[in-house]
Design a protein around this motif. Structure first.
Motif, PDB file in Angstrom:
ATOM      1  N   ALA A   1       0.899  -1.161   0.000  1.00  0.00           N
ATOM      2  CA  ALA A   1       0.000   0.000   0.000  1.00  0.00           C
ATOM      3  C   ALA A   1       0.931   1.202   0.000  1.00  0.00           C
ATOM      4  O   ALA A   1       2.056   1.113   0.497  1.00  0.00           O
ATOM      5  CB  ALA A   1      -0.894   0.018   1.232  1.00  0.00           C
TER       6      ALA A   1
ATOM      7  N   PHE B   1      -1.885   2.404  14.510  1.00  0.00           N
ATOM      8  CA  PHE B   1      -0.969   1.988  13.430  1.00  0.00           C
ATOM      9  C   PHE B   1      -0.543   3.200  12.603  1.00  0.00           C
ATOM     10  O   PHE B   1       0.622   3.346  12.236  1.00  0.00           O
ATOM     11  CB  PHE B   1      -1.678   0.966  12.523  1.00  0.00           C
ATOM     12  CG  PHE B   1      -0.927   0.606  11.261  1.00  0.00           C
ATOM     13  CD1 PHE B   1      -0.132  -0.532  11.210  1.00  0.00           C
ATOM     14  CD2 PHE B   1      -1.014   1.403  10.118  1.00  0.00           C
ATOM     15  CE1 PHE B   1       0.549  -0.873  10.046  1.00  0.00           C
ATOM     16  CE2 PHE B   1      -0.335   1.079   8.956  1.00  0.00           C
ATOM     17  CZ  PHE B   1       0.452  -0.064   8.914  1.00  0.00           C
ATOM     18  N   ARG B   2      -1.508   4.052  12.300  1.00  0.00           N
ATOM     19  CA  ARG B   2      -1.173   5.207  11.465  1.00  0.00           C
ATOM     20  C   ARG B   2      -0.192   6.117  12.191  1.00  0.00           C
ATOM     21  O   ARG B   2       0.659   6.751  11.553  1.00  0.00           O
ATOM     22  CB  ARG B   2      -2.453   5.941  11.050  1.00  0.00           C
ATOM     23  CG  ARG B   2      -3.287   5.095  10.078  1.00  0.00           C
ATOM     24  CD  ARG B   2      -4.607   5.734   9.695  1.00  0.00           C
ATOM     25  NE  ARG B   2      -5.445   4.794   8.956  1.00  0.00           N
ATOM     26  CZ  ARG B   2      -6.739   4.966   8.707  1.00  0.00           C
ATOM     27  NH1 ARG B   2      -7.349   6.075   9.141  1.00  0.00           N
ATOM     28  NH2 ARG B   2      -7.411   4.076   8.039  1.00  0.00           N
TER      29      ARG B   2
ATOM     30  N   TYR C   1       0.066  -8.148  17.404  1.00  0.00           N
ATOM     31  CA  TYR C   1       1.202  -7.512  18.071  1.00  0.00           C
ATOM     32  C   TYR C   1       1.569  -8.250  19.356  1.00  0.00           C
ATOM     33  O   TYR C   1       2.628  -8.032  19.916  1.00  0.00           O
ATOM     34  CB  TYR C   1       0.896  -6.032  18.349  1.00  0.00           C
ATOM     35  CG  TYR C   1       0.614  -5.269  17.074  1.00  0.00           C
ATOM     36  CD1 TYR C   1       1.658  -4.854  16.250  1.00  0.00           C
ATOM     37  CD2 TYR C   1      -0.697  -5.018  16.655  1.00  0.00           C
ATOM     38  CE1 TYR C   1       1.400  -4.195  15.049  1.00  0.00           C
ATOM     39  CE2 TYR C   1      -0.966  -4.352  15.463  1.00  0.00           C
ATOM     40  CZ  TYR C   1       0.089  -3.945  14.670  1.00  0.00           C
ATOM     41  OH  TYR C   1      -0.164  -3.311  13.482  1.00  0.00           O
TER      42      TYR C   1
ATOM     43  N   LYS D   1     -10.602   6.793   4.423  1.00  0.00           N
ATOM     44  CA  LYS D   1     -10.338   5.758   3.419  1.00  0.00           C
ATOM     45  C   LYS D   1     -11.622   5.072   2.967  1.00  0.00           C
ATOM     46  O   LYS D   1     -11.585   3.960   2.454  1.00  0.00           O
ATOM     47  CB  LYS D   1      -9.318   4.766   3.979  1.00  0.00           C
ATOM     48  CG  LYS D   1      -7.974   5.416   4.349  1.00  0.00           C
ATOM     49  CD  LYS D   1      -6.859   4.405   4.618  1.00  0.00           C
ATOM     50  CE  LYS D   1      -5.534   5.111   4.903  1.00  0.00           C
ATOM     51  NZ  LYS D   1      -4.410   4.159   5.078  1.00  0.00           N
TER      52      LYS D   1
ATOM     53  N   ASP E   1      -3.555   5.189   0.732  1.00  0.00           N
ATOM     54  CA  ASP E   1      -2.980   3.949   0.199  1.00  0.00           C
ATOM     55  C   ASP E   1      -2.804   4.012  -1.309  1.00  0.00           C
ATOM     56  O   ASP E   1      -2.170   3.140  -1.902  1.00  0.00           O
ATOM     57  CB  ASP E   1      -3.895   2.756   0.539  1.00  0.00           C
ATOM     58  CG  ASP E   1      -3.924   2.483   2.031  1.00  0.00           C
ATOM     59  OD1 ASP E   1      -3.325   3.265   2.792  1.00  0.00           O
ATOM     60  OD2 ASP E   1      -4.548   1.487   2.440  1.00  0.00           O
TER      61      ASP E   1
ATOM     62  N   VAL F   1      -5.862  -5.770  14.909  1.00  0.00           N
ATOM     63  CA  VAL F   1      -5.162  -4.539  14.533  1.00  0.00           C
ATOM     64  C   VAL F   1      -4.729  -3.708  15.737  1.00  0.00           C
ATOM     65  O   VAL F   1      -5.040  -4.024  16.886  1.00  0.00           O
ATOM     66  CB  VAL F   1      -6.000  -3.683  13.554  1.00  0.00           C
ATOM     67  CG1 VAL F   1      -6.279  -4.461  12.277  1.00  0.00           C
ATOM     68  CG2 VAL F   1      -7.279  -3.190  14.214  1.00  0.00           C
ATOM     69  N   SER F   2      -4.050  -2.623  15.408  1.00  0.00           N
ATOM     70  CA  SER F   2      -3.428  -1.777  16.436  1.00  0.00           C
ATOM     71  C   SER F   2      -4.408  -1.288  17.496  1.00  0.00           C
ATOM     72  O   SER F   2      -4.082  -1.262  18.679  1.00  0.00           O
ATOM     73  CB  SER F   2      -2.743  -0.588  15.756  1.00  0.00           C
ATOM     74  OG  SER F   2      -3.676   0.139  14.966  1.00  0.00           O
TER      75      SER F   2
ATOM     76  N   TYR G   1      -5.432  -8.782   1.693  1.00  0.00           N
ATOM     77  CA  TYR G   1      -6.334  -8.137   2.641  1.00  0.00           C
ATOM     78  C   TYR G   1      -7.644  -7.994   1.865  1.00  0.00           C
ATOM     79  O   TYR G   1      -7.901  -6.971   1.237  1.00  0.00           O
ATOM     80  CB  TYR G   1      -5.832  -6.757   3.020  1.00  0.00           C
ATOM     81  CG  TYR G   1      -4.630  -6.661   3.942  1.00  0.00           C
ATOM     82  CD1 TYR G   1      -3.384  -7.133   3.560  1.00  0.00           C
ATOM     83  CD2 TYR G   1      -4.746  -6.031   5.180  1.00  0.00           C
ATOM     84  CE1 TYR G   1      -2.276  -6.983   4.397  1.00  0.00           C
ATOM     85  CE2 TYR G   1      -3.639  -5.875   6.018  1.00  0.00           C
ATOM     86  CZ  TYR G   1      -2.412  -6.360   5.621  1.00  0.00           C
ATOM     87  OH  TYR G   1      -1.330  -6.202   6.437  1.00  0.00           O
TER      88      TYR G   1
ATOM     89  N   TYR H   1      -6.514 -10.063  11.098  1.00  0.00           N
ATOM     90  CA  TYR H   1      -5.538  -9.119  11.644  1.00  0.00           C
ATOM     91  C   TYR H   1      -6.144  -8.485  12.894  1.00  0.00           C
ATOM     92  O   TYR H   1      -7.136  -7.767  12.806  1.00  0.00           O
ATOM     93  CB  TYR H   1      -5.226  -8.043  10.605  1.00  0.00           C
ATOM     94  CG  TYR H   1      -3.960  -7.234  10.837  1.00  0.00           C
ATOM     95  CD1 TYR H   1      -3.534  -6.869  12.111  1.00  0.00           C
ATOM     96  CD2 TYR H   1      -3.187  -6.820   9.754  1.00  0.00           C
ATOM     97  CE1 TYR H   1      -2.372  -6.118  12.295  1.00  0.00           C
ATOM     98  CE2 TYR H   1      -2.025  -6.072   9.931  1.00  0.00           C
ATOM     99  CZ  TYR H   1      -1.631  -5.724  11.207  1.00  0.00           C
ATOM    100  OH  TYR H   1      -0.483  -4.977  11.385  1.00  0.00           O
TER     101      TYR H   1
HETATM  102  N1  PBG Z   1      -2.757   0.352   4.322  1.00  0.00           N
HETATM  103  C1  PBG Z   1      -1.843   0.146   5.277  1.00  0.00           C
HETATM  104  C2  PBG Z   1      -2.242  -0.626   6.457  1.00  0.00           C
HETATM  105  N2  PBG Z   1      -1.817  -1.898   6.623  1.00  0.00           N
HETATM  106  C3  PBG Z   1      -2.223  -2.297   7.865  1.00  0.00           C
HETATM  107  C4  PBG Z   1      -2.940  -1.270   8.462  1.00  0.00           C
HETATM  108  C5  PBG Z   1      -3.532  -1.270   9.846  1.00  0.00           C
HETATM  109  C6  PBG Z   1      -2.916  -2.204  10.818  1.00  0.00           C
HETATM  110  C7  PBG Z   1      -3.226  -1.930  12.242  1.00  0.00           C
HETATM  111  O1  PBG Z   1      -4.042  -1.057  12.584  1.00  0.00           O
HETATM  112  O2  PBG Z   1      -2.629  -2.603  13.082  1.00  0.00           O
HETATM  113  C8  PBG Z   1      -2.992  -0.225   7.568  1.00  0.00           C
HETATM  114  C9  PBG Z   1      -3.627   1.077   7.893  1.00  0.00           C
HETATM  115  C10 PBG Z   1      -4.731   1.594   7.084  1.00  0.00           C
HETATM  116  O3  PBG Z   1      -5.287   0.930   6.222  1.00  0.00           O
HETATM  117  O4  PBG Z   1      -5.031   2.767   7.301  1.00  0.00           O
END
Ligand code: PBG
Length: 335
Positions: free
Chosen positions: A126, A210-211, A319, A224, A136, A280-281, A198, A278
């Protein structure tokens, strides 16, 4: 389902009485094999500083990520997933650093493969880590343009394959990227490189931390929602998974994880393809934050990951991966 004998012939508690009995009838299990560890690699100073919204998570350097890779291998984690944190010059409107063979992501892939050849390296495809506006895809007059972005993503993926990546993870949600990437890999001598798409990636607020970690949060202009899936939808996610498998994805992913377990189960049942989620964060931040406050016990981490297995996932990007693998190793064999 067979009929259940009435009480007292049937007493479900009989099989819950001892750890041994519980282990005998456990329907799912979590092991290190099921984990993929996402790591951040930076070329900016301050690598060891914790990411404020992800307590316990730091960025690695190209050098220090080798030790992380060794730790993963030692713990039996099969794969590590590299997320780059580029310097300011690397973030432009044309995103050309994304397919530079020597960008921070590709340098990290080479360093890991050199240090621990048997550990699988997964990547993210991305443009956001290298995009001036945090999106992305390429932005033209306020629109995230699809087809031109796909050309960039293919270049980016090929550079990652050249650097030695085993699994490519397109996370961009552009249309047509899986087919284009698969064709390019075949044409360029990378037919063994796998794609984990994904496929069911939602427009989620859970990506916030994450960002911050990749330095895209403050830059992101708008949201997005024109390319990631609306959280209200299930059928649309099924169509995206079907399409990505038809275009040559070897594995598919649902993202985020815990709020989308219904989607994991649907994907598993409908497609019977290797299915990943995933965590995620933002999910990490919620759990780790509450644990650090003393509001939850650390047991919720394994419980939460087991839920993905119950929902039909083969594996989970988390994580928590190294800590959980460590905990699993020390409790293994204990009744
Ligand atoms: N496109 C990049 C991407 N790859 C993984 C994540 C998020 C991973 C996370 O939050 O742990 C993102 C962020 C987004 O799409 O804005």
């Amino acid at each position: 389902m067979s009929p259940i004998a009435p009480f007292p012939m049937s007493r479900p508690r009989r099989l819950r009485r001892t750890p041994g009995l519980r282990a005998m009838v456990a329907e799912t299990a979590l092991s290190a094999d099921n984990l993929i560890w996402p790591v951040f690699v930076t070329e900016v100073a301050g690598a060891d500083i914790e990411i404020p919204s992800m307590p316990g998570v730091t960025r690695f350097t190209v050098d220090s990520v080798k030790a992380a890779a060794e730790r993963a291998a030692r713990l039996g984690i099969p794969a590590i997933c590299v997320f780059p944190h580029s310097d300011q010059e690397g973030k432009t409107d044309s995103c050309e650093r994304a397919w530079d063979p020597d960008n921070i992501g590709n340098r990290a892939i080479r360093a890991i493969k050199e240090a621990v050849p048997d550990l699988m390296v997964m990547t993210d495809i991305a443009l956001d880590p290298y995009n001036a506006n945090g999106h992305d895809g390429l932005v033209r007059d306020g629109e995230i343009v699809n087809d031109e972005t796909v050309e960039c993503l293919v270049r980016m993926g090929l550079a990652q394959a050249e650097a030695g990546a085993d699994i490519l993870g397109p996370s961009d949600m552009m249309d047509g990227r899986i087919g284009a990437l698969r064709a390019a890999l075949e044409q360029n001598g990378h037919s063994n490189v796998a794609i984990m798409s994904y496929a069911a990636k939602y427009a989620s607020g859970f990506y916030g931390p994450f960002r911050d970690a990749v330095g895209a949060g403050a830059r992101l202009v708008g949201d997005k929602k024109t390319y990631q899936i609306d959280p209200a939808n299930r059928d649309e996610a099924m169509r995206c998974v079907a399409r990505d498998l038809a275009e040559g994805a070897d594995m598919v992913m649902v993202k985020p994880g815990m709020p989308y377990l219904d989607i994991c189960r649907m994907v598993r049942d409908r497609f019977a393809a290797p299915t990943f989620a995933y965590q995620v964060s933002g999910e990490y931040a919620m759990l780790e934050g509450a644990i650090r406050q003393g509001w939850l016990s650390r047991d919720v981490v394994v419980e939460g990951l087991l839920a993905f297995r119950r929902a039909g996932c083969d594996g989970i990007l988390s994580y928590f991966a190294p800590d959980v693998a460590e905990a699993l190793a020390t409790t293994a064999g204990r009744g």
